[in-house]
Design a protein around this motif. Structure first.
Motif, PDB file in Angstrom:
ATOM      1  N   THR A   6       0.852  -1.171   0.000  1.00 19.13           N
ATOM      2  CA  THR A   6       0.000   0.000   0.000  1.00 19.13           C
ATOM      3  C   THR A   6       0.895   1.230   0.000  1.00 19.13           C
ATOM      4  OG1 THR A   6      -1.706  -1.153   1.236  1.00 19.13           O
ATOM      5  CG2 THR A   6      -1.777   1.243   1.250  1.00 19.13           C
ATOM      6  N   MET A   7       0.767   2.036  -0.998  1.00 17.62           N
ATOM      7  CA  MET A   7       1.619   3.216  -1.130  1.00 17.62           C
ATOM      8  C   MET A   7       1.114   4.324  -0.213  1.00 17.62           C
ATOM      9  SD  MET A   7       3.683   1.968  -3.314  1.00 17.62           S
ATOM     10  CE  MET A   7       4.640   3.423  -3.779  1.00 17.62           C
ATOM     11  N   GLN A   8       2.043   4.882   0.561  1.00 21.22           N
ATOM     12  CA  GLN A   8       1.678   5.954   1.472  1.00 21.22           C
ATOM     13  C   GLN A   8       1.291   7.201   0.673  1.00 21.22           C
ATOM     14  OE1 GLN A   8       1.428   5.804   4.762  1.00 21.22           O
ATOM     15  NE2 GLN A   8       2.038   3.649   4.847  1.00 21.22           N
ATOM     16  N   GLY A   9       0.210   7.846   1.081  1.00 18.72           N
ATOM     17  CA  GLY A   9      -0.205   9.089   0.449  1.00 18.72           C
ATOM     18  C   GLY A   9      -0.768   8.912  -0.946  1.00 18.72           C
ATOM     19  N   GLU A  10      -1.131   7.706  -1.310  1.00 21.21           N
ATOM     20  CA  GLU A  10      -1.645   7.432  -2.646  1.00 21.21           C
ATOM     21  C   GLU A  10      -3.114   7.823  -2.734  1.00 21.21           C
ATOM     22  OE1 GLU A  10      -2.204   3.298  -4.187  1.00 21.21           O
ATOM     23  OE2 GLU A  10      -0.424   3.820  -5.363  1.00 21.21           O
ATOM     24  N   SER A  11      -3.479   8.569  -3.765  1.00 22.46           N
ATOM     25  CA  SER A  11      -4.858   8.993  -3.942  1.00 22.46           C
ATOM     26  C   SER A  11      -5.697   7.831  -4.444  1.00 22.46           C
ATOM     27  CB  SER A  11      -4.922  10.149  -4.944  1.00 22.46           C
ATOM     28  OG  SER A  11      -4.579   9.691  -6.237  1.00 22.46           O
ATOM     29  N   PRO A  12      -7.038   7.905  -4.275  1.00 17.90           N
ATOM     30  CA  PRO A  12      -7.905   6.839  -4.795  1.00 17.90           C
ATOM     31  C   PRO A  12      -7.717   6.603  -6.287  1.00 17.90           C
ATOM     32  CG  PRO A  12      -9.115   8.245  -3.283  1.00 17.90           C
ATOM     33  CD  PRO A  12      -7.784   8.896  -3.488  1.00 17.90           C
ATOM     34  N   ALA A  13      -7.512   7.693  -7.057  1.00 18.16           N
ATOM     35  CA  ALA A  13      -7.321   7.533  -8.497  1.00 18.16           C
ATOM     36  C   ALA A  13      -6.029   6.774  -8.795  1.00 18.16           C
ATOM     37  CB  ALA A  13      -7.292   8.903  -9.178  1.00 18.16           C
ATOM     38  N   GLU A  14      -4.964   7.098  -8.045  1.00 14.70           N
ATOM     39  CA  GLU A  14      -3.690   6.398  -8.239  1.00 14.70           C
ATOM     40  C   GLU A  14      -3.808   4.942  -7.823  1.00 14.70           C
ATOM     41  OE1 GLU A  14      -1.337   8.922  -5.801  1.00 14.70           O
ATOM     42  OE2 GLU A  14      -0.481  10.035  -7.499  1.00 14.70           O
ATOM     43  N   THR A  15      -4.575   4.678  -6.755  1.00 13.52           N
ATOM     44  CA  THR A  15      -4.782   3.297  -6.307  1.00 13.52           C
ATOM     45  C   THR A  15      -5.495   2.490  -7.372  1.00 13.52           C
ATOM     46  OG1 THR A  15      -4.896   4.000  -3.992  1.00 13.52           O
ATOM     47  CG2 THR A  15      -5.834   1.853  -4.540  1.00 13.52           C
ATOM     48  N   ARG A  16      -6.533   3.072  -7.957  1.00 13.52           N
ATOM     49  CA  ARG A  16      -7.272   2.375  -9.010  1.00 13.52           C
ATOM     50  C   ARG A  16      -6.385   2.130 -10.230  1.00 13.52           C
ATOM     51  NH1 ARG A  16     -11.436   5.878  -7.176  1.00 13.52           N
ATOM     52  NH2 ARG A  16     -10.927   7.389  -8.826  1.00 13.52           N
ATOM     53  N   ARG A  17      -5.562   3.132 -10.572  1.00  9.14           N
ATOM     54  CA  ARG A  17      -4.679   2.976 -11.730  1.00  9.14           C
ATOM     55  C   ARG A  17      -3.640   1.873 -11.483  1.00  9.14           C
ATOM     56  NH1 ARG A  17      -3.976   7.853 -12.470  1.00  9.14           N
ATOM     57  NH2 ARG A  17      -2.124   8.203 -11.181  1.00  9.14           N
ATOM     58  N   ARG A  18      -3.097   1.849 -10.279  1.00 10.50           N
ATOM     59  CA  ARG A  18      -2.118   0.806  -9.944  1.00 10.50           C
ATOM     60  C   ARG A  18      -2.783  -0.566  -9.939  1.00 10.50           C
ATOM     61  NH1 ARG A  18      -0.270  -1.242  -5.086  1.00 10.50           N
ATOM     62  NH2 ARG A  18      -1.567   0.223  -3.937  1.00 10.50           N
ATOM     63  N   LEU A  19      -4.020  -0.615  -9.456  1.00  5.84           N
ATOM     64  CA  LEU A  19      -4.757  -1.878  -9.429  1.00  5.84           C
ATOM     65  C   LEU A  19      -4.999  -2.385 -10.849  1.00  5.84           C
ATOM     66  CD1 LEU A  19      -6.186  -3.937  -7.609  1.00  5.84           C
ATOM     67  CD2 LEU A  19      -8.247  -2.541  -7.749  1.00  5.84           C
ATOM     68  N   ARG A  20      -5.370  -1.478 -11.742  1.00  8.02           N
ATOM     69  CA  ARG A  20      -5.594  -1.882 -13.131  1.00  8.02           C
ATOM     70  C   ARG A  20      -4.295  -2.358 -13.778  1.00  8.02           C
ATOM     71  NH1 ARG A  20      -9.036   2.775 -13.186  1.00  8.02           N
ATOM     72  NH2 ARG A  20      -7.328   4.007 -14.076  1.00  8.02           N
ATOM     73  N   THR A  21      -3.177  -1.696 -13.475  1.00  7.58           N
ATOM     74  CA  THR A  21      -1.883  -2.095 -14.030  1.00  7.58           C
ATOM     75  C   THR A  21      -1.493  -3.494 -13.569  1.00  7.58           C
ATOM     76  OG1 THR A  21      -1.141   0.214 -14.081  1.00  7.58           O
ATOM     77  CG2 THR A  21       0.558  -1.489 -14.194  1.00  7.58           C
ATOM     78  N   LEU A  22      -1.683  -3.751 -12.282  1.00 10.10           N
ATOM     79  CA  LEU A  22      -1.364  -5.078 -11.752  1.00 10.10           C
ATOM     80  C   LEU A  22      -2.310  -6.132 -12.322  1.00 10.10           C
ATOM     81  CD1 LEU A  22      -0.634  -4.187  -8.017  1.00 10.10           C
ATOM     82  CD2 LEU A  22       1.007  -5.066  -9.676  1.00 10.10           C
ATOM     83  N   ALA A  23      -3.574  -5.772 -12.486  1.00 12.24           N
ATOM     84  CA  ALA A  23      -4.533  -6.721 -13.068  1.00 12.24           C
ATOM     85  C   ALA A  23      -4.145  -7.057 -14.504  1.00 12.24           C
ATOM     86  CB  ALA A  23      -5.942  -6.139 -13.019  1.00 12.24           C
TER      87      ALA A  23
END
Length: 634
Positions: A6-23
């Protein structure tokens, strides 16, 4: 692990983008095996064993495939088993270690759990042999549809592709892996499009979602329906990879990719093949390729071959990772491990495993010669591993998650009925090729258990024959030998006994170093050792020290690097002034001594002679090492 961070200070949009990249990355790596199952599943299930692709048979088999994907992959693996993460790591070896750590009972219970895990791992290697063979053969067999005259070259083309794939393993998959996700994404899109075209033509195929069609299939087809389960299980091949690769991508990306993209594409293609068969039962000769428009047949064969190579690559990489874990946990002789990427620790290459897989895959292709014949051998490896995974996961659910007994029994009965039904159906095919993964599994199980038991006997013999350390240090203080400058590190399995190498050095060289460290390396049942449990130092009299270094089973034990971390614990090392001493045991099999059967003693002695030296495994520099021989009878 990558997917768990879990990245510290990560915004919801960045979290979703990272999730899509990993998926997206998971689509390219995790789902290759299960994604290529449509190449042969329907053909193997409905085109053999005297089955006729009538409408009730097609709808019944489709219903079985649909509910197998829902119950086994979606419910069991993605929802239930993936909860059992060993600090982020998955796979049957990690699950075995987690289950053993959850058991505070007798050593017998831990051995039983180890037996489940080892046998499941041994069958996984069988999967590693059959997956490349059946996937590549299934893809290349499309040539028989495009140009029947090329059918005689299918085996040789498949062998050429497989040899090329094994040849590039030493270069690592991190570069090729960048192309995996786009190729597999295109593959699943094409699967879905092909399926939709056929479903539109015969929409009544969607009635197969109703489980009553599966029930009617069993009632109307009798024994043949049970045999058909052995073909249906081919739709589940690769389910174990979802769990094994959890440490690379995390639960959420894998679940997102499965439910949001992969599962719908697979179902559409299977139902599309069913729709084709409802309109033309003769299409059972190759239902997958006969869905493809004629002008696109050759490009589809190329895409299928690429997908098959990716599926094979994922299984081979999994075999490399499992071998490293087995070595760390003490179930495999030490083998050379080559890191092929500086950025990703999981990118490894095990030359010996690669060579053995290559030989066995070639033998499988030459021996079985078609995906239909290999289908008989495939199911046992898959269902055996699935059953072992279920048993271990139930132990974790009861002991670690504290589920109530009624819940554990209910879940266990549900999943084990499914697993054992599939396993039983595949046992009927033992004479037709199912013997192959069973023999391979038994051989590997024997090797792994023999190595583990042999190492335990060696350690026991060393402990029994060693001198007690405390009286020895007292005697040294009373009768001091000549001391020479520097630090001597003695690798030992027993912190309370004098290492043989120390005794030999004192006896023959008549000297003792100014500082002496007894070093023990321990592998934990967790993937990575925490910083506060990595090092344990015990000062003793006479400038002796006990030092324990702990590594996780997913780590590469680097002793020189770990020693540099001892400075902040109060025990610094100057590597130019440090000498490592190690006793190299020569194993002698003795039938008169209790322990293992003589053939296992001889097998262990052979494995021990050919294992990678402990010094290389622990990355000890050769110019700082002195090895002294010791004979051990077991």
């Amino acid at each position: 692990m990558v997917g768990q961070q879990t990245m510290q200070g990560e915004s919801p949009a960045e979290t979703r983008r990272r999730l899509r990249t990993l998926a997206l990355g998971a689509i390219g790596v995790v789902f290759g095996d299960i994604g290529t199952s449509p190449l042969y599943t329907m053909k193997e299930t409905l085109g053999t064993h005297g089955m006729t692709p009538t409408e009730p048979a097609v709808l019944g088999v489709l219903s079985l495939v649909f509910w197998a994907l829902i119950m086994v992959v979606s419910l069991k693996y993605v929802t239930f088993v993936m909860r059992a993460d060993n600090k982020g790591e998955g796979g049957i070896m990690a699950l075995m270690a987690l289950a053993q750590r959850s058991m505070s009972g007798s050593a017998r219970s831990r051995w039983v759990l180890a037996g489940f895990g080892i046998f499941g791992a041994a069958l996984f290697y069988g999967d590693g042999v059959i997956t490349p063979a059946i996937s590549v053969l299934g893809a290349v067999e499309g040539l028989q549809v495009a140009a029947p005259g090329l059918g005689k070259y299918v085996v040789w083309i498949a062998l050429a592709i497989l040899l090329g794939m094994f040849a590039v393993q030493r270069h690592g998959t991190h570069k090729v892996g960048k192309a995996f996700a786009p190729v597999m994404t295109l593959w699943f899109v094409v699967l879905a499009v092909l399926g939709v075209r056929q479903i539109i033509a015969n929409p009544q195929v969607l009635y197969a979602v109703n489980p009553l069609h599966a029930v009617r299939f069993f009632v109307s087809h009798g024994d043949t329906s049970f045999i058909a389960l052995g073909g249906v299980v081919l739709a589940l091949t690769g389910a174990e990879a979802l769990y094994a690769d959890m440490g690379h991508f995390g639960k959420k990306p894998i679940r997102l990719a499965w439910f949001g993209f992969v599962l719908p594409a697979l179902l559409l293609n299977y139902f599309g093949q069913g729709a084709l068969l409802l309109g033309d039962p003769l299409a059972i000769s190759s239902p997958f390729y006969l869905m493809v428009p004629a002008p696109l047949l050759y490009p589809m064969i190329v895409l299928s071959a690429c997908a098959a190579v990716i599926a094979s690559q994922a299984v081979i990489s999994g075999a490399f990772s499992m071998t490293r874990e087995a070595m760390s946990l003490g179930y495999s002789p030490r083998l050379a491990v080559v890191h092929t990427s500086r950025e990703m620790s999981g990118q490894i290459f095990v030359p010996w495993v690669n060579r053995m897989l290559m030989v066995l895959v070639i033998l499988a292709v030459l021996g079985f010669r078609s995906s239909d014949n290999l289908g008989a051998a495939y199911g046992i490896a898959v269902t055996g591993t699935m059953t072992m995974t279920t048993l271990l996961a139930l132990v974790v659910a009861r002991k670690r998650w504290h589920w109530s007994w009624p819940t554990v029994v209910l879940v266990g009965v549900l999943f084990l009925i499914i697993d054992l039904s599939f396993f039983g159906a595949n046992l009927l095919k033992v004479a037709h090729g199912g013997w192959f993964p069973l023999v391979l599994g038994v051989v590997l199980f024997s090797v792994m258990t023999t190595w583990r038991r042999g190492r335990e006997l060696v350690v026991r013999e060393i402990k029994q024959g060693g001198l007690a350390l405390a009286p020895f240090i007292e005697n040294i203080a009373e009768h001091p030998p000549l001391r020479v400058p520097g630090t001597a590190i003695f690798l030992t399995a027993n912190q309370h006994a004098v290492p043989h190498a120390l005794l030999h050095n004192l006896k023959h060289n008549k000297v003792l170093h100014e500082r002496n460290v007894l070093l023990t390396v321990e592998t934990l049942e967790t993937p990575v050792a925490e910083a506060d449990e990595r090092i344990a130092i015990t000062p003793m009299a006479g400038n002796f020290f006990g030092l324990e270094l702990r590594f996780g089973f997913a780590e590469d034990p680097n002793i020189p690097l770990a020693l540099t971390q001892c400075t902040r614990e109060g025990l610094g090392f100057d590597m130019m002034d440090t000498t490592f001493f190690l006793s190299r045991e020569t194993i002698v099999a003795d039938a008169r001594r209790p322990g293992m059967a003589l053939w296992r003693d001889k097998l262990f002695a052979f494995l021990s002679r050919n294992a990678m030296p402990a010094t290389a495994f622990f990355q000890i520099p050769g110019n700082r090492l002195i090895e002294l021989g010791a004979q051990v009878e077991i």
